[in-house]
Design an enzyme around this catalytic site. Structure first.
Site, short mmCIF file in Angstrom:
data_model
loop_
_atom_site.label_atom_id
_atom_site.label_comp_id
_atom_site.label_asym_id
_atom_site.label_seq_id
_atom_site.Cartn_x
_atom_site.Cartn_y
_atom_site.Cartn_z
N VAL A 1 76.58 52.21 38.61
CA VAL A 1 77.25 51.71 39.86
C VAL A 1 76.95 50.27 39.85
CG1 VAL A 1 76.42 53.67 41.07
CG2 VAL A 1 74.72 52.06 40.77
N SER A 2 77.79 49.67 40.62
CA SER A 2 77.89 48.14 40.54
C SER A 2 76.90 47.46 41.35
CB SER A 2 79.25 47.78 41.30
OG SER A 2 80.27 48.19 40.37
#
Length: 193
Positions: A9-10
């Site tokens: 995930v960012s």
């Protein structure tokens, strides 16, 4: 053969639970899931969890991801990651994309991704070249700045004086912010530096 999971995930505000649940459903044990919380700007191999996964995985293992784009920041990075895994005998499977390079369909899908990656590369080159053309038309100069011969002559004189005072060529160059090689180039080969 082990199933090893990878999630990305960012930001910490995002939740990887959807990815983890999908991997567990595919048979990946929770302890074998490697998770990164990092921006997609980093190439896959430089991410901490991906690095650990690569150290942990052995020939015959399968890396399972929720979607193939979790493996890289761009199509090119995804394909490079898949290729590097395959070269050491590690398989790849994507849950939601249905990409499994060990099958004919999976190889076809990777082939299409490779074609799209090549297209992406060409678009990037076109955009860069178009940007350069526009910048040049607006007066932007590229490359090294044009040197003022008067300033070069002044710096050479300072360096000559320093050399005559017993300084080494390296020390004389440092006085004017140059390396020894730059000083030598500026003074022309054969000059007494």
């Amino acid at each position: 053969m082990r199933l090893l999971g990878y999630t990305r995930v960012s930001t910490a505000a995002q939740d990887a639970q959807l990815q983890i649940d999908a991997l567990v459903k595919m048979g990946v044990q929770q302890r074998d899931i490697f998770s990164d919380v990092t921006s997609g700007t980093k190439v896959a191999a430089s991410r901490p969890a991906m690095s650990r996964l690569l150290e942990h995985a052995v020939e015959g293992d399968t890396v399972v991801v929720w979607r193939i784009d979790r493996l890289g920041r761009s199509l090119i990075d995804v394909l490079n990651t898949v290729k590097s895994l395959q070269q050491v005998g590690i398989n790849v499977r994507s849950v939601s994309d249905g990409i499994d390079p060990s099958t004919k369909t999976g190889r076809m899908m990777l082939g299409m991704l490779a074609t799209l990656a090549e297209y992406e590369r060409e678009l990037i080159v076109e955009r860069v070249n178009a940007g350069i053309t526009v910048a040049q038309a607006a007066g932007t100069r590229f490359g090294r700045p044009v040197s003022d011969p008067k300033i070069i002559a002044e710096k050479l004189e300072i360096a000559r004086t320093a050399r005559q005072a017993g300084k080494t060529a390296t020390e004389a160059g440092q006085l004017v912010g140059w390396s020894r090689a730059t000083l030598g180039s500026a003074a022309r080969v054969g000059d007494s530096f």
